[in-house]
Motif scaffolding. Structure first.
Motif, PDB file in Angstrom:
ATOM      1  N   ARG A   1       0.782  -1.146   0.125  1.00 58.99           N
ATOM      2  CA  ARG A   1      -0.187  -0.010  -0.214  1.00 58.99           C
ATOM      3  C   ARG A   1       0.820   1.462  -0.119  1.00 58.99           C
ATOM      4  O   ARG A   1       0.383   2.397   0.524  1.00 58.99           O
ATOM      5  CB  ARG A   1      -0.816  -0.023   1.175  1.00 58.99           C
ATOM      6  N   GLN A   2       1.897   1.232  -0.613  1.00 55.05           N
ATOM      7  CA  GLN A   2       2.861   2.368  -0.686  1.00 55.05           C
ATOM      8  C   GLN A   2       3.224   2.234  -1.899  1.00 55.05           C
ATOM      9  O   GLN A   2       4.520   2.108  -2.434  1.00 55.05           O
ATOM     10  CB  GLN A   2       4.308   1.974   0.301  1.00 55.05           C
ATOM     11  N   PRO A   3       2.557   2.521  -3.126  1.00 52.57           N
ATOM     12  CA  PRO A   3       2.770   2.787  -4.490  1.00 52.57           C
ATOM     13  C   PRO A   3       4.028   4.011  -4.633  1.00 52.57           C
ATOM     14  O   PRO A   3       4.898   3.722  -5.377  1.00 52.57           O
ATOM     15  CB  PRO A   3       1.567   3.083  -5.169  1.00 52.57           C
ATOM     16  N   GLU A   4       3.882   5.017  -3.817  1.00 55.12           N
ATOM     17  CA  GLU A   4       5.197   5.997  -4.127  1.00 55.12           C
ATOM     18  C   GLU A   4       6.464   5.020  -3.763  1.00 55.12           C
ATOM     19  O   GLU A   4       7.387   5.741  -4.232  1.00 55.12           O
ATOM     20  CB  GLU A   4       4.907   7.267  -3.212  1.00 55.12           C
ATOM     21  N   ALA A   5       6.654   4.611  -2.773  1.00 52.80           N
ATOM     22  CA  ALA A   5       7.829   3.939  -2.527  1.00 52.80           C
ATOM     23  C   ALA A   5       8.287   2.822  -3.552  1.00 52.80           C
ATOM     24  O   ALA A   5       9.376   2.714  -3.681  1.00 52.80           O
ATOM     25  CB  ALA A   5       7.640   3.226  -1.176  1.00 52.80           C
ATOM     26  N   ARG A   6       7.376   2.108  -3.942  1.00 52.34           N
ATOM     27  CA  ARG A   6       7.575   1.323  -4.857  1.00 52.34           C
ATOM     28  C   ARG A   6       8.136   1.794  -6.320  1.00 52.34           C
ATOM     29  O   ARG A   6       9.091   1.380  -6.824  1.00 52.34           O
ATOM     30  CB  ARG A   6       6.424   0.702  -5.592  1.00 52.34           C
ATOM     31  N   SER A   7       7.454   3.004  -6.641  1.00 51.94           N
ATOM     32  CA  SER A   7       7.899   4.032  -7.810  1.00 51.94           C
ATOM     33  C   SER A   7       9.464   4.473  -7.353  1.00 51.94           C
ATOM     34  O   SER A   7      10.199   4.523  -8.624  1.00 51.94           O
ATOM     35  CB  SER A   7       7.036   5.200  -7.903  1.00 51.94           C
ATOM     36  N   LEU A   8       9.448   5.111  -6.223  1.00 51.04           N
ATOM     37  CA  LEU A   8      11.046   5.348  -5.863  1.00 51.04           C
ATOM     38  C   LEU A   8      12.054   4.519  -6.026  1.00 51.04           C
ATOM     39  O   LEU A   8      12.953   4.698  -6.594  1.00 51.04           O
ATOM     40  CB  LEU A   8      11.190   5.875  -4.227  1.00 51.04           C
ATOM     41  N   TYR A   9      11.745   3.070  -5.683  1.00 54.41           N
ATOM     42  CA  TYR A   9      12.826   2.266  -5.826  1.00 54.41           C
ATOM     43  C   TYR A   9      13.194   1.709  -7.154  1.00 54.41           C
ATOM     44  O   TYR A   9      14.258   1.615  -7.517  1.00 54.41           O
ATOM     45  CB  TYR A   9      12.678   0.968  -4.786  1.00 54.41           C
ATOM     46  N   LEU A  10      11.976   1.517  -8.094  1.00 53.01           N
ATOM     47  CA  LEU A  10      12.012   1.355  -9.504  1.00 53.01           C
ATOM     48  C   LEU A  10      12.904   2.528 -10.174  1.00 53.01           C
ATOM     49  O   LEU A  10      13.722   2.265 -10.950  1.00 53.01           O
ATOM     50  CB  LEU A  10      10.680   1.287 -10.045  1.00 53.01           C
ATOM     51  N   ALA A  11      12.657   3.782  -9.914  1.00 52.17           N
ATOM     52  CA  ALA A  11      13.080   5.123 -10.447  1.00 52.17           C
ATOM     53  C   ALA A  11      14.738   5.164 -10.017  1.00 52.17           C
ATOM     54  O   ALA A  11      15.362   5.871 -10.857  1.00 52.17           O
ATOM     55  CB  ALA A  11      12.471   6.167 -10.182  1.00 52.17           C
ATOM     56  N   THR A  12      15.015   4.404  -8.908  1.00 58.70           N
ATOM     57  CA  THR A  12      16.465   4.618  -8.494  1.00 58.70           C
ATOM     58  C   THR A  12      17.289   3.400  -8.815  1.00 58.70           C
ATOM     59  O   THR A  12      18.619   3.270  -8.126  1.00 58.70           O
ATOM     60  CB  THR A  12      16.518   5.153  -7.026  1.00 58.70           C
ATOM     61  N   GLY A  13      16.934   2.520  -9.676  1.00 58.00           N
ATOM     62  CA  GLY A  13      17.650   1.403 -10.259  1.00 58.00           C
ATOM     63  C   GLY A  13      17.549  -0.042  -9.152  1.00 58.00           C
ATOM     64  O   GLY A  13      18.362  -0.762  -9.431  1.00 58.00           O
ATOM     65  N   TYR A  14      16.697   0.018  -8.466  1.00 57.16           N
ATOM     66  CA  TYR A  14      16.549  -1.147  -7.539  1.00 57.16           C
ATOM     67  C   TYR A  14      15.841  -2.343  -8.540  1.00 57.16           C
ATOM     68  O   TYR A  14      14.774  -1.866  -9.475  1.00 57.16           O
ATOM     69  CB  TYR A  14      15.759  -1.176  -6.354  1.00 57.16           C
ATOM     70  N   THR A  15      16.200  -3.375  -8.578  1.00 54.98           N
ATOM     71  CA  THR A  15      15.530  -4.542  -9.158  1.00 54.98           C
ATOM     72  C   THR A  15      14.533  -5.032  -8.413  1.00 54.98           C
ATOM     73  O   THR A  15      14.767  -5.457  -7.183  1.00 54.98           O
ATOM     74  CB  THR A  15      16.665  -5.690  -9.517  1.00 54.98           C
TER      75      THR A  15
END
Length: 179
Positions: free
Chosen positions: A123-137
């Motif tokens: 329930r934290q879509p902004e965190a999911r987006s942050l990690y995808l945008a910063t290169g996390y697999t």
């Protein structure tokens, strides 16, 4: 236009500004997952896990107040886990979480880690987006419904090579220690 310096500060979990940060983070978790889950998450790890020599807790400070922060803890000698990445509700949508993640990555390299792991809630879509945008697999199917997955796990290999510069300084953060 006034420029406000952002200072990254290493601190301890018992510092007063950390208590303010963790209180807001706990309320955020409770609003998304309920009080019981929030309490379990916030008490899962002992404060010592976020302290040297194997861990670290960083705050982004502006005008004397914490505006964002995060921590890392040891998983094994080569791997650390990011925890408690947070931006104060009054300072969101300004790129501060990216600064926290970058500072934590630099701190992890300084401590000798080569890989970072983390999990975030569904329930934290902004965190999911942050990690995808910063290169996390992502270690999950990004097309699946996050609520069906549960905790969303990520990892990232850290670049431990010295940074190459083009002669242009684009990002400076002062790092200080407290406590």
């Amino acid at each position: 236009m006034t420029t406000v310096d952002t200072v990254v500060r290493r601190t301890r979990a018992d510092a007063p500004e950390v208590a303010v940060m963790l209180a807001e983070l706990t309320r955020e978790y409770a609003s998304r997952y309920g009080d019981e889950v929030a309490h379990a998450e916030m008490t899962r790890h002992h404060d010592d896990e976020f302290a040297p020599p194997h861990g670290s807790l960083l705050l982004l400070m502006r005008a004397g107040g914490a505006v964002a922060g995060g921590a890392l803890r040891r998983c094994d000698e080569r791997t650390a886990e990011l925890k408690r990445v947070w931006t104060h509700s009054a300072h969101r949508r300004r790129g501060l979480a990216r600064q926290v993640v970058a500072a934590l990555e630099n701190e992890a390299v300084r401590l000798g880690y080569r890989r970072l792991r983390l999990t975030t809630g569904p329930r934290q879509p902004e965190a999911r987006s942050l990690y995808l945008a910063t290169g996390y697999t992502p270690l999950f199917d990004v097309h699946a419904d996050p609520l069906d997955i549960g905790l969303l796990a990520f990892e990232k290999a850290l670049d431990t090579r010295p940074a190459l510069t083009s002669g242009v300084l684009t990002y400076v953060v002062k790092l200080t220690a407290s406590g």
